[in-house]
Design a protein around this motif. Structure first.
Motif, PDB file in Angstrom:
ATOM      1  N   GLY A 153      -7.001  -6.222   9.891  1.00 35.94           N
ATOM      2  CA  GLY A 153      -8.101  -5.273   9.863  1.00 35.94           C
ATOM      3  C   GLY A 153      -7.669  -3.876  10.288  1.00 35.94           C
ATOM      4  N   TRP A 154      -8.488  -2.882   9.900  1.00 35.51           N
ATOM      5  CA  TRP A 154      -8.154  -1.497  10.231  1.00 35.51           C
ATOM      6  C   TRP A 154      -8.198  -1.243  11.720  1.00 35.51           C
ATOM      7  N   HIS A 155      -9.022  -2.013  12.449  1.00 30.87           N
ATOM      8  CA  HIS A 155      -9.070  -1.858  13.902  1.00 30.87           C
ATOM      9  C   HIS A 155      -7.688  -2.063  14.524  1.00 30.87           C
ATOM     10  N   ALA A 156      -6.945  -3.028  13.980  1.00 34.16           N
ATOM     11  CA  ALA A 156      -5.618  -3.331  14.524  1.00 34.16           C
ATOM     12  C   ALA A 156      -4.656  -2.169  14.308  1.00 34.16           C
ATOM     13  N   GLY A 157      -4.809  -1.442  13.194  1.00 33.41           N
ATOM     14  CA  GLY A 157      -3.959  -0.277  12.952  1.00 33.41           C
ATOM     15  C   GLY A 157      -4.109   0.751  14.061  1.00 33.41           C
ATOM     16  N   TYR A 158      -5.352   1.027  14.447  1.00 31.89           N
ATOM     17  CA  TYR A 158      -5.595   1.965  15.545  1.00 31.89           C
ATOM     18  C   TYR A 158      -5.117   1.393  16.877  1.00 31.89           C
TER      19      TYR A 158
END
Length: 394
Positions: A153-158
């Motif tokens: 998920g994009w949350h993990a990128g941040y």
């Protein structure tokens, strides 16, 4: 010890670039999960830009009070906190909320680091440090891509980039004693002992308004060139979308490689010559794009040449600031220059978009030509003004 500090600053410049391209890389997924239109990315970036401008303008006061090392450490910490805030956001308004510390941290560290390097390191290091900013900006899309392709998920990128920023924050706090070696410089001692200038006082410094026009012209040029390159190639020159995207990315690669190459000759040529040569390189690239040829090769390679020409201009303008305006006012001046840079890069692309929507994207090279002519003219006038001030002993 100074070499160790330089290595830490290199890592800090990478960290400056890391968050900058995360939103663009993750937004195609983010906006669908947040259930907002794709255009809402502009709202987040505008909040970030606005707060970056504010913190840039206050960087002089913060740096005089806390020192460049502490401002850098606290700013990176603030950015790390904001990134973790992004990683736990489930609503669009939460992104807007966390965008505030995101922008405040980015502006302060940008101005503080650039002034510190301009005061204590040569033009070669300034160009190479900005090259490393490009490394950071190139790495973060791969981090976001890894998170998305591995279904994290994009949350993990941040979250991943936030962890990297926390590690850097720890390194920066541990390295604070190294930054204090700069206080041995008489110029910096004089700078920190003087009272911080208010914005109206800064703007009255001879030549500064011309310098700001130089900065706005360059940053508008770079922002328009990068953002609208692919659309121009596809719509105005009928280049295949895949080919256009590749050469649009080569514009940024050209800037990164160009800054490395500029560093090799920067100390021999000097800041002024690098700015002029870079501007002439942009001019040559724009001419290649404008040529009404059936083959697209000139337009495609012209875009790469524009990127190579852009490479030395920004770091050279920054590095020349202590010489142009004095070490005692360089932090205040660079703070205002950073603010003007963000004004140009934030507002020029959408304004171009409005004009292009009315006239057509064929005006793309002519807009670049306009800004490079403004850049050359303003830079010539600035050099004249600075030479006159130095001749008068001011």
């Amino acid at each position: 010890m100074f070499s160790l500090l330089l290595g830490i600053i290199y890592v800090a410049f990478i960290s400056l670039g890391l968050p900058d391209s995360l939103i663009g890389a993750g937004w195609p997924v983010m906006h669908t999960q947040l259930n907002v239109p794709v255009s809402y990315a502009g709202m987040v970036t505008m909040i970030i830009a606005g707060d970056t401008i504010i913190s840039s303008l206050f960087s002089d006061r913060m740096t005089r009070k806390l020192g460049a090392g502490m401002v850098t450490a606290l700013s990176v910490l603030t950015t790390a906190v904001a990134l973790f805030g992004f990683s736990i956001s489930t609503q669009f308004w939460q992104l807007c909320l966390w965008a505030i510390p995101y922008g405040l941290g980015a502006g302060a560290v940008d101005a503080a680091l650039n002034n510190f390097v301009a005061l204590h390191f040569n033009s070669r290091q300034m160009n190479w440090l900005h090259c490393f900013w490009g490394v950071g900006a190139a790495i973060s899309p791969y981090i976001m891509s890894y998170a998305l392709t591995h279904e994290l998920g994009w949350h993990a990128g941040y979250w991943i980039v936030g962890i990297l920023q926390v590690i850097l924050t720890i390194v920066l706090f541990v390295s604070l004693p190294l930054w204090r070696i700069s206080t041995g410089s008489q110029a910096e001692t004089n700078a920190t002992s003087k009272k911080a200038l208010h914005l109206p006082e800064i703007l009255r410094i001879p030549g500064l308004k011309i310098a700001l026009l130089t900065f706005i012209s360059y940053c508008s040029l770079e922002a328009i060139a990068g953002l609208w390159a692919s659309s121009f190639l596809v719509q105005a020159r009928q280049v295949l979308p895949a080919t256009a995207a590749k050469f649009a990315s080569l514009f940024y690669i050209g800037i990164t490689i160009g800054r490395f190459l500029s560093g090799l000759v920067a100390d021999k040529l000097g800041d002024r010559n690098l700015i002029v040569l870079g501007s002439l390189g942009v001019l040559i690239g724009v001419i290649c794009i404008v040529l009404p040829l059936q083959q697209d090769y000139f337009a495609l390679f012209g875009l790469v040449i524009v990127g190579l020409g852009c490479a030395p201009i920004y770091p050279s303008i920054i590095h020349a600031t202590p010489f142009n305006f004095g070490a005692e006012t360089s932090q205040a001046v660079i703070g205002v220059q950073m603010a003007s840079a963000y004004i140009g890069s934030t507002f020029a692309p959408p304004l171009f978009g409005l004009v292009a929507n009315w006239i057509g994207l064929s005006i793309y090279p002519w807009a670049l030509l306009l800004f490079v002519i403004l850049l050359l003219g303003a830079n010539f006038k600035l050099n004249q003004t600075i030479d006159q001030q130095h001749a008068l002993g001011k």
